[in-house]
Design an enzyme around this catalytic site. Structure first.
Site, mmCIF file in Angstrom:
data_model
loop_
_atom_site.group_PDB
_atom_site.id
_atom_site.type_symbol
_atom_site.label_atom_id
_atom_site.label_comp_id
_atom_site.label_asym_id
_atom_site.label_seq_id
_atom_site.Cartn_x
_atom_site.Cartn_y
_atom_site.Cartn_z
ATOM 1 N N SER A 151 4.020 -1.379 4.130
ATOM 2 C CA SER A 151 4.035 -2.439 4.747
ATOM 3 C C SER A 151 4.429 -3.586 3.427
ATOM 4 C CB SER A 151 2.940 -2.910 5.552
ATOM 5 O OG SER A 151 2.697 -2.141 6.448
ATOM 6 N N SER A 200 0.371 6.681 2.767
ATOM 7 C CA SER A 200 0.917 7.764 3.608
ATOM 8 C C SER A 200 2.048 8.305 3.249
ATOM 9 C CB SER A 200 1.324 6.891 4.929
ATOM 10 O OG SER A 200 0.076 6.178 5.662
ATOM 11 N N GLN A 246 0.697 -1.218 -0.094
ATOM 12 C CA GLN A 246 -0.092 0.138 0.012
ATOM 13 C C GLN A 246 0.951 1.280 -0.071
ATOM 14 O OE1 GLN A 246 -3.643 0.294 2.627
ATOM 15 N NE2 GLN A 246 -2.677 1.795 3.505
ATOM 16 N N GLU A 296 -15.047 -2.998 2.874
ATOM 17 C CA GLU A 296 -14.431 -4.465 3.417
ATOM 18 C C GLU A 296 -13.916 -4.380 4.844
ATOM 19 O OE1 GLU A 296 -14.130 -6.977 1.675
ATOM 20 O OE2 GLU A 296 -14.051 -6.758 -0.387
#
Length: 372
Positions: A160, A128, A125, A243
């Site tokens: 991550s 940020s 992802q 989700e």
């Protein structure tokens, strides 16, 4: 049409399969696979896919089983009971997969969905930034249109799995003149693209679970854009809110953590004050389990209550564990590691300050925080 499978029948089949196969699984590491477990995590996901336990509520034409979110919830509960991860990682099997199912073209679905279920594609992802974490709308990484392509420049942080992922979901600004949420687009990025540099971030625990990612003139093809141009905020938020984790699995995980906290009284001789603090922590924890059971699928405001409450509970438990351990907590070991890791819980997944703002403004009706 997929065959209708009774939930109790499905639960029994899942429990039986997990009993026979859980020895092949890594420990239940949570939402994100740590770098040192990635090989075992990939092997576990491949086993899930081969035996029909991956993509339970994904469409059959994309490699899933075509069942309901309720069946997926049962699977999450059974994995929590077995102490194994239900998927390789949340980014690929929830965020990336869910967004592609909902917003992707047929070409994007064919390219990504089945390979993601089979662990042929692993995702990270890229949201940020150093100046835009909890306030994601303030991101500054740009994806400047160049004909029908995009050129990306900027930096992402707290990524991550960046070092082991072949693909990433990226939110970047495509219209700097628009309001901050209106000028963002959502991209599917090949992490092998020229101009992408991944650097591990060392934490004060001594580990390096996260990465920072730098983009320098990274060229993205038109098919990298997921959903409408400048509509990436809607793509990202739709997936994050639709989700939600099934509450049964969350309750099981919380009860296990509370049991670990309670063992402090068995492993150490506590003072009266320490025992009183421990009882207070366990009482609060029990309230959160009851709250979770009442909520069902967690709406955003209730999720903030749970996130803030459990984060602070675990922080205080880590501090109490260190205090009880005494001088030994200054040496390398689980007590020291717990205290060093505890502050991160107040940042990860939305800071405690942001959760308080959400609770205050949306639940209590307090005035919005002044901008500036």
């Amino acid at each position: 049409m997929p065959a209708v499978i009774d939930l109790d029948e499905f639960r029994s089949a899942a429990a039986s399969w997990l009993a026979a196969n859980s020895a092949h699984a890594p420990r239940d590491y949570g939402a994100i696979c740590p770098p040192d477990l990635i090989d075992r995590g990939i092997a576990w996901q491949q086993r899930l896919f081969a035996d029909g336990w991956a993509g339970i509520h994904w469409p059959e034409e994309n490699g899933g089983r075509g069942l309901t979110p309720q069946h997926q919830g049962v699977w999450l509960e059974q994995c929590a009971l077995a102490g194994v991860p239900p998927v390789l990682n949340m980014v690929g099997l929830v965020l990336a997969g869910g967004s592609i199912i909902r917003f992707g073209t047929d070409q994007q679905k064919d390219l990504h969905l089945r390979p993601t279920l089979a662990a042929e594609q692993v995702w990270c992802q890229l949201f940020s930034e150093p100046g835009a974490g909890s306030d994601l709308g303030g991101l500054t990484t740009r994806a400047e249109p160049d004909g029908d392509r995009f050129v990306v420049n900027g930096q992402k942080v707290w990524c991550s799995g960046g070092r082991y992922s072949g693909w990433g979901i990226l939110m970047a600004r495509t219209n700097p003149e628009a309001k901050k949420h209106d000028g963002i687009s959502f991209f599917l990025v090949d992490m092998a693209s020229p101009g992408i540099e991944v650097r591990p971030l060392k934490q004060m625990t001594g580990e390096a679970e996260f990465d920072e990612v730098f983009f320098t003139d990274v060229d993205l093809p038109p098919e990298a854009l997921l959903g409408p141009l400048n509509g990436g905020w809607g793509v990202g938020m739709a997936v994050l809110t639709s989700e939600r984790g099934h509450i049964g699995a969350s309750v099981i995980g919380l009860e296990r953590r509370l049991a670990g906290i309670a063992r402090m009284a068995e492993d150490h001789k506590l003072t009266a004050v320490q025992r009183d603090r421990l009882v207070g922590l366990l009482s609060r924890g029990k309230v959160f389990t009851w709250m979770a059971r009442r909520q069902g699928p967690i709406a955003s405001t209730a999720a903030s209550l749970m996130k803030l409450g459990i984060t602070e509970l675990m922080f205080e438990a880590s501090m109490l564990r260190g205090e009880v351990a005494g001088a030994g907590a200054m040496l390398e070991g689980p007590d020291a590691a717990g205290m060093l890791a505890a502050p991160g819980g107040r940042i990860a997944g939305g800071t405690s300050q942001v959760q308080r703002n959400i609770i205050g403004e949306r639940l209590l009706g307090l005035p919005r925080e002044p901008k500036g």
